[in-house]
Enzyme design. Structure first.
Site, PDB file in Angstrom:
ATOM      1  N   ASN A  14      38.303  27.209  38.303  1.00  0.00           N
ATOM      2  CA  ASN A  14      39.028  28.052  39.252  1.00  0.00           C
ATOM      3  C   ASN A  14      38.579  27.624  40.646  1.00  0.00           C
ATOM      4  O   ASN A  14      37.499  27.993  41.100  1.00  0.00           O
ATOM      5  CB  ASN A  14      38.669  29.520  38.959  1.00  0.00           C
ATOM      6  N   ARG A  99      43.016  27.336  36.676  1.00  0.00           N
ATOM      7  CA  ARG A  99      43.753  28.466  37.213  1.00  0.00           C
ATOM      8  C   ARG A  99      44.574  27.952  38.395  1.00  0.00           C
ATOM      9  O   ARG A  99      44.023  27.339  39.321  1.00  0.00           O
ATOM     10  CB  ARG A  99      42.786  29.537  37.699  1.00  0.00           C
ATOM     11  N   HIS A 188      47.834  37.861  39.625  1.00  0.00           N
ATOM     12  CA  HIS A 188      46.914  38.415  38.619  1.00  0.00           C
ATOM     13  C   HIS A 188      47.552  38.409  37.235  1.00  0.00           C
ATOM     14  O   HIS A 188      47.155  39.177  36.355  1.00  0.00           O
ATOM     15  CB  HIS A 188      46.528  39.892  38.913  1.00  0.00           C
ATOM     16  N   ARG A 249      43.147  43.980  52.197  1.00  0.00           N
ATOM     17  CA  ARG A 249      44.594  43.832  52.426  1.00  0.00           C
ATOM     18  C   ARG A 249      45.266  45.204  52.475  1.00  0.00           C
ATOM     19  O   ARG A 249      44.916  46.090  51.697  1.00  0.00           O
ATOM     20  CB  ARG A 249      45.247  43.019  51.309  1.00  0.00           C
ATOM     21  N   GLU A 392      39.799  36.837  32.568  1.00  0.00           N
ATOM     22  CA  GLU A 392      40.803  35.818  32.906  1.00  0.00           C
ATOM     23  C   GLU A 392      40.397  34.445  32.385  1.00  0.00           C
ATOM     24  O   GLU A 392      41.250  33.668  31.968  1.00  0.00           O
ATOM     25  CB  GLU A 392      41.007  35.792  34.425  1.00  0.00           C
TER      26      GLU A 392
END
Ligand code: ADP
Length: 412
Positions: A14, A99, A188, A249, A392
């Site tokens: 990743n 990823r 996601h 965010r 993940e």
């Protein structure tokens, strides 16, 4: 002679703009053979933390010193793995799974990487300027080191490509939207896919029969409505900025706020981008983006932290309600990621007052800390409320092995 059956390992990479996270998994049982992280790539004091056999955390090794770029980072990782007899040249390594954040509309499933796939990921850079270039760097580096090994791209957006057109399109001029590929992509996705499937397992039912609302609450946060194993709506949009209140965010705002900031406050587009992505959300509201710190401040009577928490919860409730309406019948609401898995107060507050939707949390069950998937709703509740830790890396490894492994029966 190399034994074909022996290739049961998958390396998951990743790559971020200045980091490289990795895990080496054994697909016979999904166990971790090594996990690690290279940080501050390209800066003066880069750091590599390598933990062999993460399950017991023993033998962690750390080293600092400049690591100039992603190639040097992956070489350093390869050296650490080789030190434990798990090198990239080992015949047990079946594939590398990457990823990749943005797969656009073309990639609705993982793909074996070739030059054409690389070119398409590159073409998507304008819609994922922060993420896809870093992901590409990781892929190119890994291909240079092991050109013969199958490499698979697993996309964050893929799970959401099943959204119906009326959920994916924004109500803006169609020609403009199409010309610039503006639509809801969602992110996601690997987590939403994994967690919704595990939730069905927890309920003892087939994913195709179950409707689930997944709340992935980490530093980034997103909700999704999953109907019979297929995503039908999600809160993140063209970029990961839309939707829930996040660590830094804003999530949903009136888009006119951006024109206002430009016209009235005289901010540049880059400054507005930075404000909404990096200086907003919980951090913008109260100065902290870590839910643990916010809870500590609330316990001390801090009003700003309390208001930030209330805004976070209010948005979460709105999405739960919206996705109850989208799905009609909801079998489970499931919390995952750093906040969702650990913050009992967030789970309790998000579901409070939603009894008419069949939602409730049992205080005793909600207070239990565990790494296992678990129900936190009372017995006999119409809709289950659950906590399912996301994984993940395991999901990327599983999808990579399903596509590239030599003995795919292992992952059934
Ligand atoms: P990401 O992968 O998006 O960076 P994670 O899923 O690891 O994020 O979640 C990180 C966040 O989880 C932290 O910022 C923190 O707010 C929250 N978190 C972690 N542990 C706890 C805890 N014990 N209680 C409350 N929040 C927690």
């Amino acid at each position: 002679m190399r034994s074909r059956e022996a290739a049961t390992r998958v390396l998951v990479l990743n790559s971020g703009s200045s980091s490289l996270k990795y895990q080496l998994l054994d697909m016979r049982d999904g166990s971790r053979l090594a996990v690690g992280l290279v940080e501050r790539i390209g800066e003066r004091t880069s750091a590599l933390v390598h933990t062999p056999r993460a399950s017991d955390g023993d033998g962690k090794r750390e080293r600092t010193g400049r690591i100039a770029d992603h190639t040097a980072a992956l070489e350093a990782v390869a050296a650490e793995l080789a030190h434990d007899g798990l090198g990239l040249d080992s015949p047990e390594l079946a594939a590398i799974g990457h990823r990749v954040v943005h797969g656009g509309l073309r990639f609705s499933a993982p793909v074996l990487i070739d030059d054409d796939v690389l070119a398409e990921i590159e073409r998507l850079v304008p819609v994922a300027p922060l993420h896809n270039p870093a992901n590409l760097m990781g892929i190119r580096t890994a291909r240079a080191l092991r050109p013969d090994l199958p490499q698979v791209a697993v996309f964050d957006t893929a799970f959401h490509t099943t959204m119906p057109e009326y959920a994916a399109r924004y109500a803006i001029d169609t020609a403009t939207a199409d010309a610039h590929r503006i639509r809801r992509y969602g992110f996601h996705g690997t987590s939403h896919a994994y967690v919704s499937r595990r939730t069905a397992e927890l309920l003892g039912r087939d994913p195709s029969e179950v409707n689930v609302i997944v709340l992935h609450l980490g530093n980034g946060a997103s909700a999704s409505a999953v109907e019979g194993g297929r995503c039908v709506d999600t809160s993140m949009g063209l970029t990961p900025l839309e939707g829930l209140v996040m660590g830094t965010r804003s999530g949903d705002i009136d888009p006119a706020v951006t024109f206002h900031l430009k016209r009235v406050a005289g901010m540049s587009v880059d400054e507005i981008d930075e404000l909404l992505n990096k200086k907003s959300g919980l951090a913008g509201l109260c100065g902290d983006n870590d839910m643990r710190e916010i809870q500590r401040r609330i316990d001390e009577g801090d009003e700003r932290a309390r208001l930030a928490f209330d805004i976070y919860i209010h948005r979460l409730k709105k999405y739960i309600g919206a996705y109850c309406a989208v799905l009609g019948r909801v079998d489970a609401v499931v919390f995952t990621a750093g906040v969702g898995e650990n913050a009992a107060a967030v789970r309790e507050a998000a579901v409070a007052g939603l009894e008419t939707f069949g939602l409730a949390v049992d205080a005793g069950r909600n207070a239990v800390r565990s790494d296992e998937p678990r129900l936190i709703s009372p017995d006999g509740a119409r809709t289950a409320v659950a906590v399912v830790p996301t994984d993940e890396e395991l999901e990327i490894a599983r999808q990579t092995f399903a596509l590239a492994g030599e003995d795919r029966t292992l992952i059934s």
